[in-house]
Design a protein around this motif. Structure first.
Motif, PDB file in Angstrom:
ATOM      1  N   ALA A  12       0.835  -1.213   0.000  1.00  0.00           N
ATOM      2  CA  ALA A  12       0.000   0.000   0.000  1.00  0.00           C
ATOM      3  C   ALA A  12       0.862   1.252   0.000  1.00  0.00           C
ATOM      4  O   ALA A  12       0.566   2.221  -0.714  1.00  0.00           O
ATOM      5  CB  ALA A  12      -0.924  -0.014   1.217  1.00  0.00           C
ATOM      6  N   GLU A  13       1.921   1.243   0.794  1.00  0.00           N
ATOM      7  CA  GLU A  13       2.815   2.411   0.836  1.00  0.00           C
ATOM      8  C   GLU A  13       3.484   2.617  -0.517  1.00  0.00           C
ATOM      9  O   GLU A  13       3.594   3.754  -1.005  1.00  0.00           O
ATOM     10  CB  GLU A  13       3.873   2.207   1.919  1.00  0.00           C
ATOM     11  N   ALA A  14       3.931   1.525  -1.134  1.00  0.00           N
ATOM     12  CA  ALA A  14       4.588   1.631  -2.436  1.00  0.00           C
ATOM     13  C   ALA A  14       3.622   2.142  -3.503  1.00  0.00           C
ATOM     14  O   ALA A  14       3.965   3.002  -4.310  1.00  0.00           O
ATOM     15  CB  ALA A  14       5.154   0.270  -2.839  1.00  0.00           C
ATOM     16  N   GLU A  15       2.392   1.614  -3.501  1.00  0.00           N
ATOM     17  CA  GLU A  15       1.404   2.050  -4.494  1.00  0.00           C
ATOM     18  C   GLU A  15       1.100   3.536  -4.348  1.00  0.00           C
ATOM     19  O   GLU A  15       0.998   4.262  -5.345  1.00  0.00           O
ATOM     20  CB  GLU A  15       0.123   1.232  -4.330  1.00  0.00           C
ATOM     21  N   ALA A  16       0.993   3.996  -3.108  1.00  0.00           N
ATOM     22  CA  ALA A  16       0.717   5.411  -2.883  1.00  0.00           C
ATOM     23  C   ALA A  16       1.859   6.298  -3.380  1.00  0.00           C
ATOM     24  O   ALA A  16       1.628   7.418  -3.838  1.00  0.00           O
ATOM     25  CB  ALA A  16       0.473   5.662  -1.394  1.00  0.00           C
ATOM     26  N   ALA A  43       7.623   0.023  -9.141  1.00  0.00           N
ATOM     27  CA  ALA A  43       6.724  -0.340  -8.049  1.00  0.00           C
ATOM     28  C   ALA A  43       7.318  -1.448  -7.181  1.00  0.00           C
ATOM     29  O   ALA A  43       7.201  -1.425  -5.948  1.00  0.00           O
ATOM     30  CB  ALA A  43       5.372  -0.782  -8.619  1.00  0.00           C
ATOM     31  N   THR A  44       7.967  -2.416  -7.819  1.00  0.00           N
ATOM     32  CA  THR A  44       8.616  -3.489  -7.063  1.00  0.00           C
ATOM     33  C   THR A  44       9.724  -2.941  -6.178  1.00  0.00           C
ATOM     34  O   THR A  44       9.875  -3.328  -5.020  1.00  0.00           O
ATOM     35  CB  THR A  44       9.195  -4.542  -8.028  1.00  0.00           C
ATOM     36  N   ARG A  45      10.502  -2.021  -6.743  1.00  0.00           N
ATOM     37  CA  ARG A  45      11.572  -1.403  -5.961  1.00  0.00           C
ATOM     38  C   ARG A  45      10.997  -0.620  -4.788  1.00  0.00           C
ATOM     39  O   ARG A  45      11.517  -0.677  -3.667  1.00  0.00           O
ATOM     40  CB  ARG A  45      12.388  -0.465  -6.852  1.00  0.00           C
ATOM     41  N   ALA A  46       9.913   0.124  -5.026  1.00  0.00           N
ATOM     42  CA  ALA A  46       9.293   0.913  -3.958  1.00  0.00           C
ATOM     43  C   ALA A  46       8.752   0.007  -2.856  1.00  0.00           C
ATOM     44  O   ALA A  46       8.858   0.318  -1.664  1.00  0.00           O
ATOM     45  CB  ALA A  46       8.168   1.782  -4.532  1.00  0.00           C
ATOM     46  N   GLN A  47       8.173  -1.134  -3.254  1.00  0.00           N
ATOM     47  CA  GLN A  47       7.655  -2.069  -2.259  1.00  0.00           C
ATOM     48  C   GLN A  47       8.785  -2.635  -1.407  1.00  0.00           C
ATOM     49  O   GLN A  47       8.678  -2.722  -0.183  1.00  0.00           O
ATOM     50  CB  GLN A  47       6.907  -3.209  -2.952  1.00  0.00           C
ATOM     51  N   ARG A  48       9.865  -3.001  -2.049  1.00  0.00           N
ATOM     52  CA  ARG A  48      10.995  -3.561  -1.301  1.00  0.00           C
ATOM     53  C   ARG A  48      11.624  -2.516  -0.380  1.00  0.00           C
ATOM     54  O   ARG A  48      12.051  -2.844   0.738  1.00  0.00           O
ATOM     55  CB  ARG A  48      12.034  -4.127  -2.262  1.00  0.00           C
ATOM     56  N   LEU A 105       9.305  -2.180   2.600  1.00  0.00           N
ATOM     57  CA  LEU A 105       9.445  -3.342   3.470  1.00  0.00           C
ATOM     58  C   LEU A 105      10.756  -3.303   4.234  1.00  0.00           C
ATOM     59  O   LEU A 105      10.815  -3.639   5.426  1.00  0.00           O
ATOM     60  CB  LEU A 105       9.354  -4.616   2.622  1.00  0.00           C
ATOM     61  N   ASP A 106      11.812  -2.856   3.576  1.00  0.00           N
ATOM     62  CA  ASP A 106      13.111  -2.790   4.245  1.00  0.00           C
ATOM     63  C   ASP A 106      13.095  -1.783   5.387  1.00  0.00           C
ATOM     64  O   ASP A 106      13.707  -2.007   6.438  1.00  0.00           O
ATOM     65  CB  ASP A 106      14.210  -2.422   3.238  1.00  0.00           C
ATOM     66  N   ARG A 107      12.389  -0.667   5.198  1.00  0.00           N
ATOM     67  CA  ARG A 107      12.281   0.309   6.292  1.00  0.00           C
ATOM     68  C   ARG A 107      11.595  -0.323   7.501  1.00  0.00           C
ATOM     69  O   ARG A 107      11.989  -0.088   8.660  1.00  0.00           O
ATOM     70  CB  ARG A 107      11.516   1.543   5.812  1.00  0.00           C
ATOM     71  N   ALA A 108      10.561  -1.124   7.243  1.00  0.00           N
ATOM     72  CA  ALA A 108       9.873  -1.799   8.337  1.00  0.00           C
ATOM     73  C   ALA A 108      10.794  -2.788   9.036  1.00  0.00           C
ATOM     74  O   ALA A 108      10.811  -2.892  10.279  1.00  0.00           O
ATOM     75  CB  ALA A 108       8.629  -2.512   7.805  1.00  0.00           C
ATOM     76  N   LEU A 109      11.601  -3.508   8.263  1.00  0.00           N
ATOM     77  CA  LEU A 109      12.508  -4.490   8.851  1.00  0.00           C
ATOM     78  C   LEU A 109      13.602  -3.811   9.671  1.00  0.00           C
ATOM     79  O   LEU A 109      14.040  -4.347  10.703  1.00  0.00           O
ATOM     80  CB  LEU A 109      13.128  -5.356   7.747  1.00  0.00           C
ATOM     81  N   VAL A 110      14.041  -2.644   9.240  1.00  0.00           N
ATOM     82  CA  VAL A 110      15.032  -1.896  10.020  1.00  0.00           C
ATOM     83  C   VAL A 110      14.447  -1.491  11.375  1.00  0.00           C
ATOM     84  O   VAL A 110      15.119  -1.581  12.415  1.00  0.00           O
ATOM     85  CB  VAL A 110      15.521  -0.663   9.237  1.00  0.00           C
ATOM     86  N   ASP A 111      13.192  -1.054  11.383  1.00  0.00           N
ATOM     87  CA  ASP A 111      12.530  -0.719  12.651  1.00  0.00           C
ATOM     88  C   ASP A 111      12.430  -1.945  13.557  1.00  0.00           C
ATOM     89  O   ASP A 111      12.683  -1.865  14.765  1.00  0.00           O
ATOM     90  CB  ASP A 111      11.125  -0.161  12.386  1.00  0.00           C
ATOM     91  N   LEU A 112      12.063  -3.072  12.967  1.00  0.00           N
ATOM     92  CA  LEU A 112      11.924  -4.302  13.747  1.00  0.00           C
ATOM     93  C   LEU A 112      13.279  -4.746  14.296  1.00  0.00           C
ATOM     94  O   LEU A 112      13.386  -5.185  15.452  1.00  0.00           O
ATOM     95  CB  LEU A 112      11.311  -5.393  12.866  1.00  0.00           C
ATOM     96  N   ALA A 113      14.314  -4.625  13.478  1.00  0.00           N
ATOM     97  CA  ALA A 113      15.661  -4.969  13.944  1.00  0.00           C
ATOM     98  C   ALA A 113      16.071  -4.068  15.106  1.00  0.00           C
ATOM     99  O   ALA A 113      16.721  -4.517  16.063  1.00  0.00           O
ATOM    100  CB  ALA A 113      16.669  -4.842  12.798  1.00  0.00           C
ATOM    101  N   GLY A 114      15.689  -2.799  15.044  1.00  0.00           N
ATOM    102  CA  GLY A 114      15.997  -1.886  16.137  1.00  0.00           C
ATOM    103  C   GLY A 114      15.347  -2.307  17.445  1.00  0.00           C
ATOM    104  O   GLY A 114      15.940  -2.185  18.527  1.00  0.00           O
ATOM    105  N   PHE A 115      14.122  -2.849  17.362  1.00  0.00           N
ATOM    106  CA  PHE A 115      13.438  -3.311  18.574  1.00  0.00           C
ATOM    107  C   PHE A 115      14.197  -4.473  19.214  1.00  0.00           C
ATOM    108  O   PHE A 115      14.444  -4.482  20.433  1.00  0.00           O
ATOM    109  CB  PHE A 115      12.015  -3.746  18.223  1.00  0.00           C
ATOM    110  N   TYR A 116      14.562  -5.451  18.409  1.00  0.00           N
ATOM    111  CA  TYR A 116      15.261  -6.607  18.974  1.00  0.00           C
ATOM    112  C   TYR A 116      16.687  -6.234  19.403  1.00  0.00           C
ATOM    113  O   TYR A 116      17.228  -6.847  20.331  1.00  0.00           O
ATOM    114  CB  TYR A 116      15.263  -7.762  17.977  1.00  0.00           C
ATOM    115  N   ARG A 117      17.250  -5.260  18.766  1.00  0.00           N
ATOM    116  CA  ARG A 117      18.549  -4.739  19.234  1.00  0.00           C
ATOM    117  C   ARG A 117      18.402  -4.148  20.617  1.00  0.00           C
ATOM    118  O   ARG A 117      19.254  -4.349  21.503  1.00  0.00           O
ATOM    119  CB  ARG A 117      19.068  -3.711  18.232  1.00  0.00           C
TER     120      ARG A 117
END
Length: 420
Positions: free
Chosen positions: A280-284, A332-337, A340-352
């Motif tokens: 959804a973020e990428a499409e927007a 669009a594929t690049r934007a989606q990835r 998603l990578d931004r979300a994974l960086v946030d998640l990695a920060g939590f477990y860090r």
């Protein structure tokens, strides 16, 4: 107006090196102009005058024809390359930020500075060959032809070979500036690396990022400090978090994932939610650009025309429209990835954060607003469990970068986070 390096946050050593190189480049031009005058007065020899006017780069002066800017995401690789390009075009050779050369380069309107910003998954050989051909022309402004390639790690093998030929035998007034995460062969070929000077950038400290948000963007100091810490030194992401409520909501949803992992079904539900949010973020982010591009192409091809042959022209335009759709799909594929990578960086920060709390390390948490949740996780998982979960997130990022289907990679990650 501040000089062109003002927005290169926390990179003092790199700025010193680039200023020195820009001054050396200006000296090369002055020496070439002086030699031209001398050659012309002495003999009127046109070939000697041409050689002098070329102003070829001499690496021993501190300036060279090819550079690679490396560093983690958000370190300012493209900012450094653009600033250096402006300094090369600066009338004073300093990157003053006030002369026409600086203004036009920073505003992306300088005819002698070409920016290659890949919108899709890769940079193809056709685009690179056309760029190299144009870069061989004489600078219209009398200084340098500068080619800035952002995300040079996306060069295809054939595109890299085309660029290599230009770097091996560069035109005398052309400078190539490449941006890549590292000099590892997976990011940039060894042969290109061997012909370039490397400028390593580091992750800027949160305090430096907060300072630039306050100074340049007028963001409140407390919000700037929070955003700088949450973005983990990524200047662009920090600005987005500080100014965009939707970005903050997406981050909150990602950081709620650890609480949702109560079973296998919940893990797959969390994976679907993460993928759908990225889509959804990428499409927007690309919809408006896609619509504008298609309308512009159809108009150029005669859509809406009433003259003789207009309908036939549109029928013959199917190939061009198909090519546009292909490029837009790749973007669009690049934007989606990227989303998603931004979300994974946030998640990695939590477990860090959970890991550092389990180890009682004397460091500040990345996500201050979820510190209590990370602390509870640290007590439940201990250091080893937190580390395994952090490694699962990092492994997911690596898998997606290696072209594993995002949904498969995220589902595997969620199961690993649940199992611990």
């Amino acid at each position: 107006m501040p000089d062109v390096f003002a927005d290169l946050v926390g990179q003092d050593e790199a700025v010193v090196e680039l200023r020195r190189a820009a001054a050396a480049a200006a000296a090369v031009l002055r020496a070439g102009a002086a030699a031209l005058v001398t050659a012309g007065r002495a003999s009127g020899d046109a070939s000697a005058a041409d050689d002098a006017q070329a102003g070829a780069v001499d690496p021993s002066t501190g300036m060279t024809h090819a550079w690679i800017f490396t560093g983690p995401p958000g370190s300012g690789r493209s900012v450094a390359a653009r600033a250096f390009a402006a300094a090369l075009q600066c009338a004073h050779g300093t990157g003053c930020g006030e002369c026409p050369g600086c203004h036009t380069t920073m505003g992306a309107t300088n005819a002698d500075v070409r920016m290659v910003v890949p919108e899709g998954l890769s940079i193809g050989v056709g685009e690179m060959r056309a760029l190299v051909l144009r870069a061989a022309s004489t600078p219209s402004g009398g200084r340098w032809q500068v080619v800035v390639i952002e995300d040079a790690d996306r060069l295809t093998e054939a595109a890299g070979n085309a660029l290599l030929k230009a770097i091996e035998e560069p035109p005398p007034r052309t400078v190539f500036l490449l941006c890549a995460p590292s000099t590892h062969p997976d990011d940039i070929s060894v042969t290109i690396r061997s012909r370039c000077r490397v400028v390593p950038l580091r992750q800027p400290p949160a305090a430096a990022v907060a300072e630039v948000l306050v100074r340049r963007d007028g963001i409140a100091p407390d919000v700037a400090q929070w955003a700088a810490a949450a973005a983990q030194g990524h200047v662009g992401r920090a600005r987005r978090l500080a100014r965009d409520p939707e970005a903050r909501k997406r981050r909150e949803a990602v950081l709620a994932v650890p609480r949702r992992l109560t079973g296998v079904g919940a893990a797959f539900d969390a994976a679907s939610a993460l993928i759908e949010a990225a889509e959804a973020e990428a499409e927007a982010s690309v919809t408006e650009a896609d619509t504008t591009e298609r309308a512009a192409l159809e108009t150029a091809l005669g859509a809406g025309g009433t003259g003789r042959g207009a309908a036939g022209a549109m029928r013959g335009a199917a190939g061009q429209l198909k090519e546009l759709e292909k490029r837009q799909k790749s973007r669009a594929t690049r934007a989606q990835r990227d989303a998603l990578d931004r979300a994974l960086v946030d998640l990695a920060g939590f477990y860090r954060d959970a890991l550092t709390m389990a180890l009682r390390a004397p460091v500040a948490p990345v996500h201050t607003d979820t510190a209590a949740l990370a602390g509870a996780g640290a007590q439940k998982w201990d250091a080893e469990g937190a580390l395994r979960r952090l490694e699962a997130v990092l492994a997911c990022r690596a898998a997606i970068e290696a072209n594993v289907k995002p949904r498969i990679a995220v589902e595997a990650m969620m199961l690993a986070l649940w199992k611990g």
